[in-house]
Design a protein around this motif. Structure first.
Motif, PDB file in Angstrom:
ATOM      1  N   GLU A  63       0.697  -1.225   0.491  1.00  0.00           N
ATOM      2  CA  GLU A  63      -0.025  -0.158   0.277  1.00  0.00           C
ATOM      3  C   GLU A  63       1.120   1.243   0.084  1.00  0.00           C
ATOM      4  OE1 GLU A  63      -2.764   0.174  -0.242  1.00  0.00           O
ATOM      5  OE2 GLU A  63      -3.651  -1.479  -0.018  1.00  0.00           O
ATOM      6  N   PRO A  64       0.989   2.369  -1.231  1.00  0.00           N
ATOM      7  CA  PRO A  64       1.299   3.331  -0.682  1.00  0.00           C
ATOM      8  C   PRO A  64       1.632   4.267   0.039  1.00  0.00           C
ATOM      9  CG  PRO A  64      -1.102   3.995  -2.087  1.00  0.00           C
ATOM     10  CD  PRO A  64      -1.042   2.336  -1.927  1.00  0.00           C
ATOM     11  N   THR A  65       2.543   5.097   1.132  1.00  0.00           N
ATOM     12  CA  THR A  65       2.808   5.461   1.960  1.00  0.00           C
ATOM     13  C   THR A  65       2.124   6.876   1.716  1.00  0.00           C
ATOM     14  OG1 THR A  65       4.712   7.105   1.563  1.00  0.00           O
ATOM     15  CG2 THR A  65       4.854   4.462   2.617  1.00  0.00           C
ATOM     16  N   LEU A  66       1.820   7.626   2.954  1.00  0.00           N
ATOM     17  CA  LEU A  66       1.439   8.574   3.327  1.00  0.00           C
ATOM     18  C   LEU A  66       1.806  10.149   2.245  1.00  0.00           C
ATOM     19  CD1 LEU A  66      -0.986  10.121   4.842  1.00  0.00           C
ATOM     20  CD2 LEU A  66       0.920  10.918   6.661  1.00  0.00           C
ATOM     21  N   GLY A  67       2.669  10.435   1.587  1.00  0.00           N
ATOM     22  CA  GLY A  67       3.463  10.655   1.236  1.00  0.00           C
ATOM     23  C   GLY A  67       3.248  10.282  -0.236  1.00  0.00           C
ATOM     24  N   GLU A  68       3.402   9.081  -0.257  1.00  0.00           N
ATOM     25  CA  GLU A  68       3.317   8.796  -1.943  1.00  0.00           C
ATOM     26  C   GLU A  68       1.591   8.436  -2.594  1.00  0.00           C
ATOM     27  OE1 GLU A  68       6.486   5.185  -2.367  1.00  0.00           O
ATOM     28  OE2 GLU A  68       4.129   4.604  -2.000  1.00  0.00           O
ATOM     29  N   THR A  69       0.420   8.628  -1.055  1.00  0.00           N
ATOM     30  CA  THR A  69      -0.741   9.055  -1.727  1.00  0.00           C
ATOM     31  C   THR A  69      -0.923  10.421  -1.961  1.00  0.00           C
ATOM     32  OG1 THR A  69      -1.025   6.985   0.082  1.00  0.00           O
ATOM     33  CG2 THR A  69      -2.721   8.803  -0.422  1.00  0.00           C
ATOM     34  N   MET A  70       0.161  11.252  -0.736  1.00  0.00           N
ATOM     35  CA  MET A  70      -0.244  12.685  -1.467  1.00  0.00           C
ATOM     36  C   MET A  70      -0.128  13.291  -2.718  1.00  0.00           C
ATOM     37  SD  MET A  70      -1.897  13.907   1.543  1.00  0.00           S
ATOM     38  CE  MET A  70      -1.573  15.645   0.656  1.00  0.00           C
TER      39      MET A  70
END
Length: 346
Positions: free
Chosen positions: A11-18
């Motif tokens: 799952e993408p991290t918070l940074g990758e999601t943003m």
């Protein structure tokens, strides 16, 4: 060579999601504007447009006040965080899927708006709450297409549990009669003398009223919500999900009837005051978990691979017997043959 197994991407991290959200916003400015407008309208009309209770409460405030201890719906206050958690878990899909806006979503949005207006005009806040899943699902399909809307199906269905039952409890006469008659039948079967008058159970001169809250509607609401979460995460096939979800209704009713029956037993063989007071108030913390465990066990039962289990059992039954252990003394026709004499070398 061992067969290669498919590895799911992390799952993408918070940074990758943003970063993914930022990229999508830059590529789709019009869709972003529409999404912001829809979100703003939802927040305003559901959260700040006060029309209920003589213009003192908005839909969200009215619902929040309805999720109280009296209705046994305090758990409904956690539904919104649960929905956000589910969507956060599937953020990878929401970012990676190809967005293909569909005009069909407007039909759901318009239906939700009509239902919301109808709830406002009729001063029925429950109709206003029921319009929310239609608006959210329709917005997801209109902006992201069918693949995006499919991710929102379960969260939107979960929103249906946000409707406070409140006065609905007063319309549970059928469940009240079912519970009281079943308890009366169990007592008659076991030879326990009670007097049943409608929804009132008389035990040695002490009356116990099966009220609306004791009909099982409250445990039914909580059980079905837990069942929805359980089948969503634990069961993969659609027919299993439907069967377990429908079975949760049965387990909730059975658990409530068992609780009422034990109240009668405590009143009959111990203390009527304790039965109608302390035991009545806290026995639900015992029987509700039992009903939940019964539902989970039922789900585990129907989700097992019984073909492999039956194959293992058949293999065990048809396996040849092991050779009998060799004995030091041979037996010939039921008589023991002495062992060979021991010789010593001096």
């Amino acid at each position: 060579m061992p067969s290669a197994t498919a590895v799911e991407p992390p799952e993408p991290t918070l940074g990758e999601t943003m970063a993914g959200v930022t990229a999508w916003v830059r590529e789709n400015p019009l869709a972003t504007l529409l999404l912001a407008i829809c979100g703003g309208l939802l927040v305003y009309f559901y959260g700040f447009y006060s029309v209920f209770m003589n213009g003192a409460q908005s839909t969200a405030v009215w619902a929040w006040k309805g999720w109280n201890d009296e209705n046994d719906q305090v758990h409904c206050r956690f539904i919104a965080p649960i929905i956000l958690f589910i969507l956060w878990q599937r953020r990878g899909e929401l970012i990676s899927i190809v967005k293909e806006p569909s005009l069909r979503g407007l039909a759901f949005v318009i239906s939700g708006i009509v239902l919301f207006v109808l709830g406002i005009r009729c001063l029925q806040a429950r109709l206003a709450i029921l319009s929310l899943p239609l608006v959210v699902y329709g917005s997801a399909e209109y902006l992201g297409g069918k693949a995006c809307a499919r991710i929102f199906i379960f969260p939107c269905l979960l929103m249906l549990f946000m409707v406070p039952v409140g006065g609905v409890i007063q319309s549970t006469v059928t469940l009240q009669l079912l519970a009281s008659k079943t308890v009366g039948a169990l007592c008659a079967l076991l030879g326990i003398h009670i007097q049943l008058i409608g929804t009132t159970i008389n035990v040695d001169g002490h009356s116990f009223e099966v009220a609306g809250g004791c009909s099982g509607i409250r445990s039914l609401m909580a059980m079905t919500m837990l069942a929805a979460l359980y089948v969503y995460y634990a069961l993969g096939r659609l027919w299993q999900q439907f069967v377990v979800f429908a079975g949760s209704i049965f387990f909730a009713l059975i658990g409530n009837i068992a609780r009422l029956f034990t109240v009668v037993l405590v009143a009959k063989f111990w203390n009527p005051e304790i039965a109608g007071g302390l035991y009545h108030d806290y026995s639900g913390f015992v029987f509700f978990p039992i009903a939940v465990l019964a539902m989970v066990g039922f789900g585990n039962l129907i989700s097992r691979d019984w073909s492999q289990a039956s194959a293992r059992i058949a293999k065990t039954l048809t396996a040849p017997d092991h050779e009998a252990p060799r004995k030091d003394v041979d037996e010939v026709e039921g008589e023991k043959k002495p062992a060979s004499p021991i010789s010593y070398d001096y």
